[in-house]
Design an enzyme around this catalytic site. Structure first.
Site, short mmCIF file in Angstrom:
data_model
loop_
_atom_site.label_atom_id
_atom_site.label_comp_id
_atom_site.label_asym_id
_atom_site.label_seq_id
_atom_site.Cartn_x
_atom_site.Cartn_y
_atom_site.Cartn_z
N ARG A 187 0.83 -1.23 0.00
CA ARG A 187 0.00 0.00 0.00
C ARG A 187 0.85 1.27 0.00
NH1 ARG A 187 -2.19 -3.58 -1.36
NH2 ARG A 187 -3.94 -4.69 -0.44
N SER A 225 -11.04 -0.80 3.48
CA SER A 225 -10.41 -1.24 4.74
C SER A 225 -9.87 -0.03 5.47
CB SER A 225 -9.25 -2.19 4.44
OG SER A 225 -9.74 -3.35 3.83
N GLU A 243 -5.28 2.78 6.90
CA GLU A 243 -5.00 2.60 5.47
C GLU A 243 -5.64 3.75 4.69
OE1 GLU A 243 -5.22 -1.31 3.76
OE2 GLU A 243 -6.13 -0.55 1.92
P1 FAD Z 1 -8.61 8.56 -3.91
O1 FAD Z 1 -9.35 7.93 -2.81
O2 FAD Z 1 -9.23 9.72 -4.61
O3 FAD Z 1 -7.17 9.02 -3.36
C1 FAD Z 1 -6.40 8.13 -2.57
C2 FAD Z 1 -4.97 8.67 -2.49
O4 FAD Z 1 -4.40 8.61 -3.80
C3 FAD Z 1 -4.90 10.14 -2.05
O5 FAD Z 1 -3.79 10.31 -1.22
C4 FAD Z 1 -4.71 10.90 -3.36
O6 FAD Z 1 -3.99 12.10 -3.15
C5 FAD Z 1 -3.94 9.90 -4.20
N1 FAD Z 1 -4.22 10.01 -5.64
C6 FAD Z 1 -5.39 9.76 -6.28
N2 FAD Z 1 -5.23 9.94 -7.62
C7 FAD Z 1 -3.92 10.31 -7.80
C8 FAD Z 1 -3.15 10.64 -8.94
N3 FAD Z 1 -3.64 10.64 -10.19
N4 FAD Z 1 -1.84 10.98 -8.75
C9 FAD Z 1 -1.30 11.01 -7.49
N5 FAD Z 1 -2.00 10.71 -6.39
C10 FAD Z 1 -3.29 10.36 -6.55
N6 FAD Z 1 -8.10 -0.77 -1.91
C11 FAD Z 1 -7.31 -1.83 -2.13
O7 FAD Z 1 -6.08 -1.69 -2.28
N7 FAD Z 1 -7.83 -3.09 -2.22
C12 FAD Z 1 -9.17 -3.34 -2.09
O8 FAD Z 1 -9.60 -4.48 -2.19
C13 FAD Z 1 -10.03 -2.21 -1.85
N8 FAD Z 1 -11.36 -2.39 -1.71
C14 FAD Z 1 -12.16 -1.32 -1.47
C15 FAD Z 1 -13.54 -1.51 -1.33
C16 FAD Z 1 -14.38 -0.43 -1.09
C17 FAD Z 1 -15.86 -0.66 -0.92
C18 FAD Z 1 -13.84 0.88 -0.99
C19 FAD Z 1 -14.74 2.07 -0.75
C20 FAD Z 1 -12.47 1.08 -1.14
C21 FAD Z 1 -11.62 0.00 -1.38
N9 FAD Z 1 -10.24 0.17 -1.53
C22 FAD Z 1 -9.43 -0.91 -1.76
C23 FAD Z 1 -9.65 1.51 -1.40
C24 FAD Z 1 -9.55 2.32 -2.72
O9 FAD Z 1 -10.55 1.95 -3.63
C25 FAD Z 1 -8.18 2.19 -3.35
O10 FAD Z 1 -7.19 2.66 -2.47
C26 FAD Z 1 -8.04 2.98 -4.66
O11 FAD Z 1 -6.82 2.66 -5.24
C27 FAD Z 1 -8.12 4.49 -4.44
O12 FAD Z 1 -8.29 5.11 -5.69
P2 FAD Z 1 -9.08 6.49 -5.85
O13 FAD Z 1 -9.01 6.90 -7.28
O14 FAD Z 1 -10.42 6.40 -5.27
O15 FAD Z 1 -8.15 7.46 -4.96
#
Ligand code: FAD
Length: 308
Positions: free
Chosen positions: A180, A230, A300
């Site tokens: 992560r 998580s 996380e």
């Molecule tokens: P955001 O939530 O918008 O941002 C997260 C972080 O990434 C922030 O610090 C942001 O600044 C940074 N960020 C976003 N985009 C960029 C970019 N283009 N450049 C630089 N930094 C950036 N995660 C897992 O790893 N495994 C799982 O199985 C998992 N299951 C999930 C299930 C549910 C129901 C939910 C709600 C979440 C889950 N997640 C899981 C968490 C999440 O979906 C992941 O961490 C995902 O990768 C986040 O992507 P996002 O675009 O939503 O980022």
């Protein structure tokens, strides 16, 4: 200069030269899966990399803080919002281009859509990510993973830009992926796109794996209640959800926040929770698990605009 007039000036200048969306005092609960978060002083969603460069230049010129968001699925934002500019790398960065078994993917592509596209193209190795609700940029940022897979296994090359508008490219090794975490985490780099290297597979078999994993997810996780996934990282020996359950905290509520009664690794917003409700519940979980098992759980989820 007074806080409000500084942002008014930035807003005026941005609306005059940025092609994408520019908003003032935009509620961030509209951009998080948790449906929690007060307003961002300024919110911008650029149309493309050139537009992003303009946004970043103006942010620098006006000396305001900047936070990047993707699909907002890993974020817990303060009830007071974010005093700065929030820049969304979203659906405008939505493209996929195949060259043999290597696919160039824009940072704003939904992982679920990407997984289906790769399956249709008979490309295997991305099934693990099909149920993660984020965009590619957020997934690369934190080396997202599930069911034994992680972004590290498929990312070949990443293209980024920093807050000064300089573009950088990194190989898989240079990305320093760990659990992560990547080189992008805690840096000022923004993911623009990544090249993923897949293996050749069979569409029907890939779709079958995706179906199985998604059924598993639906059975075990509270997918229909707002959350950020998580809440805590996996500790060294074991699972956060097991420790939380063994500590008797499954289903525990604090105001509108609840330790999910379906999966204790998730804190959910079951009834109009505030950020403070979630933080309070996180503190209870951390101290109870520490008292019972001597293990300190680490978040996380990304906490924005406030502290745990
Ligand atoms: P955001 O939530 O918008 O941002 C997260 C972080 O990434 C922030 O610090 C942001 O600044 C940074 N960020 C976003 N985009 C960029 C970019 N283009 N450049 C630089 N930094 C950036 N995660 C897992 O790893 N495994 C799982 O199985 C998992 N299951 C999930 C299930 C549910 C129901 C939910 C709600 C979440 C889950 N997640 C899981 C968490 C999440 O979906 C992941 O961490 C995902 O990768 C986040 O992507 P996002 O675009 O939503 O980022």
């Amino acid at each position: 200069m007074e806080y409000q007039s500084k942002f008014n000036e930035l807003y005026e200048e941005m609306t005059s030269c940025v092609r994408g969306v520019v908003l003032k005092e935009e509620p961030l609960k509209n951009h998080t899966y948790f449906k929690i978060g007060g307003p961002a002083s300024l919110f911008a969603e650029p149309e493309d990399t050139e537009d992003l460069k303009t946004v970043l230049k103006l942010i620098k010129k006006h000396g305001v803080d900047c936070f990047i968001i993707g699909n907002g699925t890993n974020l817990l934002v303060s009830d007071n919002g974010y005093k700065g500019a929030v820049v969304k790398i979203g659906e405008k960065f939505n493209y996929m281009e195949r060259n043999d078994n290597v696919v160039t993917v824009g940072a704003g592509v939904l992982l679920s859509a990407l997984a289906k596209y790769l399956a249709r193209e008979n490309l295997a190795g991305f099934e693990f990510a099909s149920g993660i609700p984020g965009y590619l940029g957020g997934a690369v940022y934190m080396n997202a993973g599930a069911y034994g897979g992680e972004m590290k296994q498929v990312v070949k090359h990443v293209k980024c830009i920093n807050l000064d508008g300089n573009v950088y490219e990194f190989t898989n090794e240079e990305m320093e992926f760990t659990y992560r975490h990547s080189k992008i985490t805690d840096s000022d780099l923004i993911v623009l796109e990544a090249e993923l290297e897949l293996s050749y597979g069979n569409k029907d078999e890939i779709m079958e794996i995706i179906k199985e994993l998604n059924e598993k997810r639906t059975t075990k996780q509270p997918l229909n209640i707002p959350s950020a996934g998580s809440t805590f990282k996996r500790p060294q020996n074991g699972y956060a959800s097991k420790l939380i359950e063994d500590a008797g905290l499954k289903g525990l509520k604090y105001k509108g926040a609840m330790v999910s009664d379906k999966h204790s690794g998730f804190i959910v917003n079951w009834d109009n929770a505030s950020c403070e409700d979630v933080l309070k519940l996180m503190r209870i979980v951390i101290s109870t698990v520490n008292d019972k098992f001597g293990i300190i759980l680490e978040p996380e989820i990304k906490i924005v605009g406030t502290k745990l």
